[in-house]
Design an enzyme around this catalytic site. Sequence first.
Site, PDB file in Angstrom:
ATOM      1  N   ASP A 101      46.286  72.826   4.674  1.00  0.00           N
ATOM      2  CA  ASP A 101      45.538  71.697   4.152  1.00  0.00           C
ATOM      3  C   ASP A 101      45.830  71.633   2.654  1.00  0.00           C
ATOM      4  O   ASP A 101      45.279  72.401   1.871  1.00  0.00           O
ATOM      5  CB  ASP A 101      44.041  71.892   4.421  1.00  0.00           C
ATOM      6  CG  ASP A 101      43.208  70.727   3.882  1.00  0.00           C
ATOM      7  OD1 ASP A 101      43.751  69.931   3.080  1.00  0.00           O
ATOM      8  OD2 ASP A 101      42.025  70.619   4.247  1.00  0.00           O
ATOM      9  N   LYS A 146      44.285  62.656  -0.887  1.00  0.00           N
ATOM     10  CA  LYS A 146      43.872  62.553  -2.287  1.00  0.00           C
ATOM     11  C   LYS A 146      44.923  61.915  -3.204  1.00  0.00           C
ATOM     12  O   LYS A 146      44.969  60.705  -3.297  1.00  0.00           O
ATOM     13  CB  LYS A 146      43.391  63.910  -2.800  1.00  0.00           C
ATOM     14  CG  LYS A 146      42.051  64.306  -2.147  1.00  0.00           C
ATOM     15  CD  LYS A 146      41.228  65.273  -2.971  1.00  0.00           C
ATOM     16  CE  LYS A 146      39.784  65.298  -2.496  1.00  0.00           C
ATOM     17  NZ  LYS A 146      39.480  66.257  -1.447  1.00  0.00           N
ATOM     18  N   PHE A 175      37.399  74.017   2.759  1.00  0.00           N
ATOM     19  CA  PHE A 175      36.872  72.664   2.964  1.00  0.00           C
ATOM     20  C   PHE A 175      37.986  71.808   3.550  1.00  0.00           C
ATOM     21  O   PHE A 175      39.097  71.792   3.021  1.00  0.00           O
ATOM     22  CB  PHE A 175      36.402  72.062   1.640  1.00  0.00           C
ATOM     23  CG  PHE A 175      35.866  70.653   1.806  1.00  0.00           C
ATOM     24  CD1 PHE A 175      34.606  70.440   2.356  1.00  0.00           C
ATOM     25  CD2 PHE A 175      36.628  69.555   1.443  1.00  0.00           C
ATOM     26  CE1 PHE A 175      34.125  69.146   2.536  1.00  0.00           C
ATOM     27  CE2 PHE A 175      36.151  68.252   1.615  1.00  0.00           C
ATOM     28  CZ  PHE A 175      34.891  68.056   2.164  1.00  0.00           C
TER      29      PHE A 175
HETATM   30  C1  LIG Z   1      38.963  66.249  -0.079  1.00  0.00           C
HETATM   31  C2  LIG Z   1      39.508  67.183   0.921  1.00  0.00           C
HETATM   32  C3  LIG Z   1      39.554  66.870   2.284  1.00  0.00           C
HETATM   33  C4  LIG Z   1      38.941  65.610   2.851  1.00  0.00           C
HETATM   34  O1  LIG Z   1      39.511  64.449   2.360  1.00  0.00           O
HETATM   35  P1  LIG Z   1      38.714  63.063   2.547  1.00  0.00           P
HETATM   36  O2  LIG Z   1      39.686  62.033   2.041  1.00  0.00           O
HETATM   37  O3  LIG Z   1      37.467  63.148   1.760  1.00  0.00           O
HETATM   38  O4  LIG Z   1      38.446  62.906   3.994  1.00  0.00           O
HETATM   39  C5  LIG Z   1      40.159  67.771   3.144  1.00  0.00           C
HETATM   40  N1  LIG Z   1      40.679  68.917   2.694  1.00  0.00           N
HETATM   41  C6  LIG Z   1      40.659  69.256   1.384  1.00  0.00           C
HETATM   42  C7  LIG Z   1      41.291  70.532   0.947  1.00  0.00           C
HETATM   43  C8  LIG Z   1      40.053  68.412   0.453  1.00  0.00           C
HETATM   44  O5  LIG Z   1      40.006  68.773  -0.833  1.00  0.00           O
END
Ligand SMILES: *Cc1c(COP(=O)(O)O)cnc(C)c1O
Length: 391
Positions: free
Chosen positions: A210, A239, A124
Amino acid sequence: MGVYNRAPLEVERGQGVRLWSADGTEYLDCVSGISTNALGHANPKLVAALKAQADKLWHVSNIFKIPGQDALADDLCAKSFADVVFFTNSGTEAVECALKTARKFHVANGQPERIDIYGFDGSFHGRTYGAINAAANPSYTEGFGPKMEGFHQLKWGDHDAIKAAIANPTTAAIIVEPVQGEGGCRAMPEQCLRGLRELCDAHGVLIIFDEVQCGMGRTGKLWAHEWAGMAPDIMAIAKALGGGFPIGACLATAEAAKGMTVGAHGSTFGGNPLAMAVGKAAFDEVSSDAILNNVNEVAGYLKQQLHGLAERFPDVIVEVRGKGLLLGVKLVPNNREFMGWARDEAKLLVAGGGDNLVRVLPPLNITLEEAREAVEKFEKACEFARTKVAG
Ligand SMILES: *Cc1c(COP(=O)(O)O)cnc(C)c1O
C-alpha cells in the site's frame, strides 16, 4: 455526517505551498491535503490539463476505451514493476482491488483455499470494509459488524509469527505499507522488506504494497519499496497520483492479475477522462529527476533542522522520524493541540498522525527557501508549546 473533527479554518484559495483563508490570512501548508497536492496548489500544468480535458470529454464509462487511460497506464508500468493497471477514484478502492486480485490469483491457480490476508499493526489502508479489516485498527472496525473472515494481523518484528503466517497453506497475501503514514511515519527496515519477498516467494504468497501515501515520490524515490531493491506483486496507489484530483490505481504483474478476467471487477468513474488527463500531467512531473532530487535535498535539510529543534526543545519534541518528505515529529504535548498552536500562532499547517505525531508533508516541489520558512514557523510553534507545557 459528523465523522470529522474539523479544524476551525476555512480555506478559500491556494497557490504552491501557500493557502489563504476567507479573511485573507496566509498559511504555509505542510499538510498538502495529506500527501496529495504533491505539486502544490493550483499548479499551472495540472490546471491546464484539467481545463483542456473539461472542454473535450468528461465521462464515457469503461465499457468504452477511455482517452488517456492507456497513456497513463503505460507510464505507470514503464516506471514500476507492474504490467497492468486498474484505475479507481480513491486509495481505499485501490486497496480493495489489490485484495480481490490476490484472492482471485489463487483461485486461478487452483488453490481457492488460499484466502488469508495478513496486515501489520499500526497500518492504515482506507475506510471500506476490506481495508478496515486488513488494517484492523479497532477504532475503525468497532461497531461495523463482524470481523471479515480471512483477515489477520501481524506485529512488526515478530519474525516467528510472520514466518508461520507465510508458510500457512491457506495464506493468499500479506499487505504492507513500506512506510506507514497515518500510523506514525514508521519505515519498515529494508532488510525486512527483502526478507518478506524471499519468504513469500518460497511459499507462493503474494505481496501487496500500500503505497497510497508513501508512493509517488514522497520518500525521494518514485516508489518507497525501491529503497529496498525489491518489488511487490500488487500495489495500491492514490493520493498524489492526481496531484489533488481524485484518482487511485491498483498496479500488478500480469501473473498476479491473471484471475482478474472480464467481469471480475469494475468501476463507473474509475479512470475517467478528467482523472486521466490530470494524472498524466502529475505523473510526468512527479516521476522526473528534478522533483525526486528536490525531495531528497529538501528532506535532508528539513530532517536535520527538525533534529536540531528536537535538541533545543526536549520538553516539546520526543523524536523525529520518517523517510523523505513523509516526516513525523513525535511530541510531548498532545499532537492535536500542537496542530492548533502551529496554525494559530505560526500560520503553519501540519497533519496529525498515530503515536502522538505531527506529520510534516509539504508539496514535493517545495523550495529550500520555503522549507526554511517552514522550520522558522515550526520553531515558533515549539516556543509557544514550551510556554503551554511549562504552564
Ligand atoms: C489515505 C490512505 C488510504 C486511503 O485512501 P482514500 O483515498 O482515503 O480512500 C489507504 N492507504 C494509505 C496508506 C493511505 O495513506
